[in-house]
Structures are given as structure tokens and as C-alpha cells.
Design an enzyme around this catalytic site. Structure first.
Site, PDB file in Angstrom:
ATOM      1  CG  ASP A  40     -32.799 -31.041  -0.311  1.00 42.48           C
ATOM      2  OD1 ASP A  40     -31.919 -30.438   0.271  1.00 42.48           O
ATOM      3  OD2 ASP A  40     -33.237 -31.391  -1.012  1.00 42.48           O
ATOM      4  CG  HIS A 243     -15.226  -5.968  -0.380  1.00 39.73           C
ATOM      5  ND1 HIS A 243     -13.981  -6.968  -1.284  1.00 39.73           N
ATOM      6  CD2 HIS A 243     -14.942  -5.102  -0.676  1.00 39.73           C
ATOM      7  CE1 HIS A 243     -13.890  -6.482  -2.417  1.00 39.73           C
ATOM      8  NE2 HIS A 243     -14.539  -4.939  -1.900  1.00 39.73           N
ATOM      9  CG  ASP A 260     -21.236  -0.658  -1.044  1.00 38.51           C
ATOM     10  OD1 ASP A 260     -21.950   0.176  -1.928  1.00 38.51           O
ATOM     11  OD2 ASP A 260     -20.062  -0.095  -1.646  1.00 38.51           O
ATOM     12  CG  ASP A 271     -21.646  -0.283  -6.415  1.00 38.02           C
ATOM     13  OD1 ASP A 271     -22.002  -0.352  -5.437  1.00 38.02           O
ATOM     14  OD2 ASP A 271     -20.827  -0.399  -7.626  1.00 38.02           O
ATOM     15  CG  HIS A 350     -11.387   1.716  -3.269  1.00 41.88           C
ATOM     16  ND1 HIS A 350     -11.981   2.498  -4.400  1.00 41.88           N
ATOM     17  CD2 HIS A 350     -12.161   2.026  -1.974  1.00 41.88           C
ATOM     18  CE1 HIS A 350     -13.001   3.536  -3.338  1.00 41.88           C
ATOM     19  NE2 HIS A 350     -12.689   3.038  -1.608  1.00 41.88           N
ATOM     20  CG  HIS A 354     -17.133  -1.258 -10.882  1.00 41.78           C
ATOM     21  ND1 HIS A 354     -18.011  -1.334 -10.703  1.00 41.78           N
ATOM     22  CD2 HIS A 354     -16.513  -0.833  -9.157  1.00 41.78           C
ATOM     23  CE1 HIS A 354     -18.906  -0.816  -9.673  1.00 41.78           C
ATOM     24  NE2 HIS A 354     -18.198  -0.410  -8.771  1.00 41.78           N
ATOM     25  CG  HIS A 361     -16.990  -5.070  -9.373  1.00 37.71           C
ATOM     26  ND1 HIS A 361     -16.552  -5.692  -9.221  1.00 37.71           N
ATOM     27  CD2 HIS A 361     -17.992  -4.593  -8.834  1.00 37.71           C
ATOM     28  CE1 HIS A 361     -16.185  -5.306  -7.800  1.00 37.71           C
ATOM     29  NE2 HIS A 361     -16.750  -4.115  -7.388  1.00 37.71           N
ATOM     30  CD  GLU A 384     -16.667   2.228  -6.211  1.00 34.19           C
ATOM     31  OE1 GLU A 384     -17.078   2.083  -4.994  1.00 34.19           O
ATOM     32  OE2 GLU A 384     -17.586   1.295  -7.262  1.00 34.19           O
ATOM     33  CE1 TYR A 388     -13.478   3.330   2.350  1.00 37.24           C
ATOM     34  CE2 TYR A 388     -11.653   3.823   1.633  1.00 37.24           C
ATOM     35  CZ  TYR A 388     -12.859   3.627   1.261  1.00 37.24           C
ATOM     36  OH  TYR A 388     -14.136   4.122   0.128  1.00 37.24           O
ATOM     37  NE  ARG A 405     -17.446   2.837  -1.338  1.00 41.20           N
ATOM     38  CZ  ARG A 405     -17.273   1.761  -0.634  1.00 41.20           C
ATOM     39  NH1 ARG A 405     -15.834   2.085   0.305  1.00 41.20           N
ATOM     40  NH2 ARG A 405     -17.976   0.582  -0.255  1.00 41.20           N
ATOM     41  CD  GLU A 407     -20.218   3.019  -5.586  1.00 39.70           C
ATOM     42  OE1 GLU A 407     -21.180   1.988  -4.362  1.00 39.70           O
ATOM     43  OE2 GLU A 407     -19.664   1.853  -6.863  1.00 39.70           O
TER      44      GLU A 407
HETATM   45  N1  GLY Z   1     -20.361  -2.144  -4.620  1.00 42.55           N
HETATM   46  C1  GLY Z   1     -18.778  -2.846  -5.232  1.00 42.55           C
HETATM   47  C2  GLY Z   1     -18.377  -2.000  -5.390  1.00 42.55           C
HETATM   48  O1  GLY Z   1     -18.478  -0.486  -4.663  1.00 42.55           O
HETATM   49  O2  GLY Z   1     -17.587  -1.724  -6.374  1.00 42.55           O
HETATM   50 MN    MN Z   2     -20.472  -0.036  -4.473  1.00 41.59          MN
HETATM   51 MN    MN Z   3     -19.145   0.361  -6.993  1.00 43.70          MN
END
Ligand code: GLY
Ligand code: MN
Ligand code: MN
Length: 437
Positions: A40, A243, A260, A271, A350, A354, A361, A384, A388, A405, A407
């Protein structure tokens, strides 16, 4: 759940949506359920973004029904009724009275009357707008209301004949952010930038990744924000796991750390990714890769302006990255051919961004028909790019295990764009200077 927007903003959004729905339609939108972590013990509650966008109503077990032109009222809210004993356990409720007084409902009823009242509301409407397929149990419930109506057709009741995905209409509306939304997004960005600065200053070799994560949680909560998504703190080659959220390894001198992390404030997300050296000094190979990603990011941001297709920033980034990968010998061949073959995808798998908004997202289509959609003022997106370089043996030793990365969050403006996260250092010099301060 604070801060909240003026109820009039939610009312304006509903009016706009109701113009699309028209007097022959009805829209039904439940909020998100409570989710349990174990037995619960529940997760912190977060309303459904679409529902909250239209109501500002923060409690679970609620449903919005919009019935344009209905003589009793157009906006119906079904909510948990006041209940002093329950409220002692789980907190204050707005109740039916609060839904009417504070949330712009024309009509409000206890949520347990939904099944009893919906068939009547659905009668004499031709089109039903609801989030088709999002929750099978809710789909079935709508089906049952319609069946109850069908049983009455001999007494002259009309049953709706068309079903429309409500999400699509709301999502197109959410895609263009208004001034108040941008203000909240800017605040989410400010809180997130403060957290990144704090982490860069706190970082020391020997710390655990989760100890840097703690700097973010500390800053977010100090400002009444929560993480907009699971924070990634990836030291060394962990940065090549896109991820990575275990965050349980020690940070080593000589490695980079990729973070990130973004705050959600007033239900709007930031983000942000920054990559910096654990001990405050970029090594030569790290500088090369970092500088390349930074240039790709600059080129991508320069491609964010009204009239450009959604894909323009991605194409700009891919071009710079591919040229750079050839220059340092990680790819061989002619740049245009390598781009056409997507050879860069081994190191950049990637996309360059987005939509960003209430959901990290965020909603909204990326294509219109077969074409990428055109950027318009008020759209918000991330930019971003990354590289890698895994630990495979065919990668020169000096580059092995480097993941970078960068972003930022970008608003399309009338004459170009505005970077909400501009103030957070990202050049090599600025990062080293901040870490030394
Ligand atoms: N943090 C998720 C992305 O960068 O899309
Ligand atoms: Mn991100
Ligand atoms: Mn992102």
C-alpha cells in the site's frame, strides 16, 4: 503541486478545445490513477498531463467531461467528495464545492456517480472524444455507458456513432507554449541549472555516482521541484549506456561524467545534460570529442528557427559529427556517403532532440503527413547531440569509453530561438573554470 496557473488559463484552454469539439460532441478525460510502489506504499502522485493542462486539478480519482452547449453547463468535473475521516489519512480534498469554486467546473459531482450520469450525458451527442486505447478498463467503461444507451433507442434516444482520439487534439494545442507556460519552463530550467552548477563544484574523484545525484535532489527539492525523469549520472564508459540510471559506481580521476538531469516545476520539465571531467581537467582525447559534440550542438541550435523543418537541427548535428569522426579517423570515407549510409549511428544512435513541455518527451506530432513538421514560435525542443565511443578494440585506445552528450532546452521564437539553459557553462574553459571555483 504549487505553483499553479491562473484558473482562467485552464478555462481558455478548455474553450479552445470545445470550439473544436462542437455542439454535437462530448469529451471525456480521466486523470491518472495512483500507482503503487509496493503493497500500500504509493508513488508520489502526479496527475495526467492532459487532464491537468485543462483543469489544474491536482487530485487523483477525477474525470473531466466537456459537453459544449449543454443547458446545465459545459464543464463537468467528477471528483472525490469531501470526507473528514479520509482527509485525516490522505490529505485535504477540494470536493465538489472546491471543483465549482476553484477549478472552473459548471457542474460537479462525486466521482462515484460517473457511471450513473454518463449515459444521459452521452445521449443526443454524435461524436465522443476520449483517450481511446490509453486505458483498456476505461475503454470498457465507455462501452458499457453506450450499451446502456443502446438499450433505450426505442424510446427515441440517440447513441453516438463516432469515436475520436481526444489526445491528438489536446496534444496539438500543448505543442505551442503560451507565455505562462514558458515562464514555468524557464523556472524549471533555472532550478536545473543551479543543480548542475552545484554538482560540478561538488564533484571529486572517489565519490559515488549517487552522491552527485544527491546534489540534484537537494537543489530540486529546495525549490519545490522534483526530478522530471530518472537522473543519469554516468562516470567513464557508463556514459555509453544511454539510459544508465543505476548511478552506483565510483567516479574516477581522469574520467568524464555525463549527467542528464532536469527538474519538473509546476508540472513543466527541464531536460539538461552536461559532461565534465571528474577531477576538473579535460584530457586531450576527451577535449577532441567534447569539442566536436559542442560544435555539433552549436550547429543544431543555429538551425532552430521558424520555417525550418523539425529535422534541420538533427541534420546539422549529423553533418558536423560525421565530418569530425572522419577527421579523427573513427570513420573512413566520403562525408555525404557516410551520412547517407548512417555510418555515424555506431557512435551517435539517438536523435538530436524531442519536444519538451509538461512531459519530458512532450506530445505533438513530428511529421505532418510524410513531411517533417515546420518549426513555429512557441514550440520548445531539446538539442542534445552526443558521441558514445564504446570499449571495442577497433576504437583507438585513447578514445575508448568516452561518452559525451550536451543537451539544452530551446524555444522557437519569431526570429530564431532562445536557449532557456544558455547560462549553464558548456565550453571547456567555462566548465574548468567553474569546477575550479
Ligand atoms: N532525459 C531524457 C532525454 O534526454 O531525452
Ligand atoms: Mn536528457
Ligand atoms: Mn532529452
Amino acid at each position: 503541486m504549487k505553483p499553479t496557473l491562473d484558473p482562467e488559463i485552464h478555462a481558455r484552454r478548455r474553450r479552445r478545445l470545445m470550439r473544436r469539439i462542437g455542439k454535437t460532441g462530448i469529451a471525456i478525460l480521466p486523470t491518472a490513477p495512483v500507482c503503487y510502489r509496493n503493497r500500500d506504499a504509493d508513488y508520489p502522485y502526479r496527475p495526467d498531463s492532459d487532464f491537468y493542462y485543462l483543469t489544474g486539478f491536482p487530485e487523483p480519482e477525477a474525470c473531466l467531461v466537456m459537453v459544449p452547449g449543454h443547458p446545465e453547463g459545459e464543464v463537468w468535473l467528477f471528483v472525490r467528495p469531501r470526507d473528514p475521516e479520509q482527509e485525516t489519512w490522505t490529505g485535504r480534498r477540494a470536493g465538489v464545492e472546491g471543483a465549482l469554486r476553484d477549478y472552473g467546473a459548471d457542474v460537479a459531482h462525486p466521482i462515484n456517480e460517473l457511471d450513473q450520469r454518463m449515459p444521459e450525458l452521452l445521449s443526443h451527442r454524435r461524436r465522443v472524444y476520449f483517450p481511446l486505447g490509453r486505458d483498456p478498463a476505461f475503454d470498457r467503461r465507455v462501452g458499457e455507458w453506450l450499451n446502456q444507451l443502446r438499450a433505450k433507442t426505442r424510446s427515441g434516444v440517440h447513441v453516438p456513432t463516432e469515436f475520436v482520439a481526444l489526445d491528438h487534439l489536446i496534444h496539438e494545442q500543448r505543442l505551442i507554449k503560451g507565455r505562462e507556460e514558458l515562464r514555468l519552463m524557464k523556472q524549471a530550467a533555472e532550478i536545473s541549472m543551479e543543480a548542475h552548477r552545484r554538482a560540478m563544484r561538488a564533484c571529486q574523484p572517489g565519490m559515488m555516482e549517487y552522491q552527485l545525484e544527491a546534489e540534484y535532489l537537494h537543489t530540486f527539492r529546495r525549490h519545490g521541484a522534483v526530478p522530471a525523469y530518472n537522473t543519469i549520472v554516468a562516470g567513464g564508459a557508463n556514459a555509453c549506456i544511454l539510459h544508465y540510471t543505476n548511478n552506483d559506481q565510483p567516479l574516477q580521476a581522469g574520467d568524464l561524467v555525463l549527467i542528464d538531469a532536469g527538474a519538473e516545476y509546476g508540472l513543466y520539465a527541464a531536460d539538461i545534460t552536461r559532461t565534465f571531467p571528474v577531477d576538473g581537467r579535460f584530457r586531450p582525447a576527451q577535449r577532441e570529442i567534447y569539442q566536436l559534440v559542442l560544435e555539433a550542438q552549436r550547429a543544431a541550435i543555429a538551425a532552430v528557427r521558424p520555417g525550418n523543418p523539425w529535422n534541420a537541427p538533427h541534420e546539422a548535428a549529423v553533418h558536423v559529427l560525421t565530418e569530425g569522426l572522419v577527421a579523427i579517423g573513427l570513420l573512413e570515407g566520403e562525408v555525404e556517403a557516410l551520412i547517407a549510409d548512417q555510418a555515424y549511428r555506431r557512435f551517435y544512435m539517438h536523435r538530436t532532440g524531442h519536444w519538451l513541455g509538461m512531459d519530458v518527451h512532450d506530445v505533438g506530432e513530428y511529421k505532418e503527413g510524410d513531411d517533417w513538421r515546420t518549426l513555429k514560435p512557441g514550440m520548445v525542443l531539446t538539442v542534445e547531440p552526443g558521441l558514445y565511443l564504446g570499449e571495442e578494440r577497433d576504437i583507438p585506445r585513447r578514445y575508448r569509453g568516452i561518452g559525451v552528450r550536451i543537451e539544452d532546452d530551446v524555444v522557437v521564437t519569431r526570429d530564431g530561438c532562445r536557449v532557456l539553459t544558455e547560462a549553464l557553462p558548456k565550453t571547456i574553459d567555462d566548465i574548468e573554470a567553474l569546477m575550479a571555483s
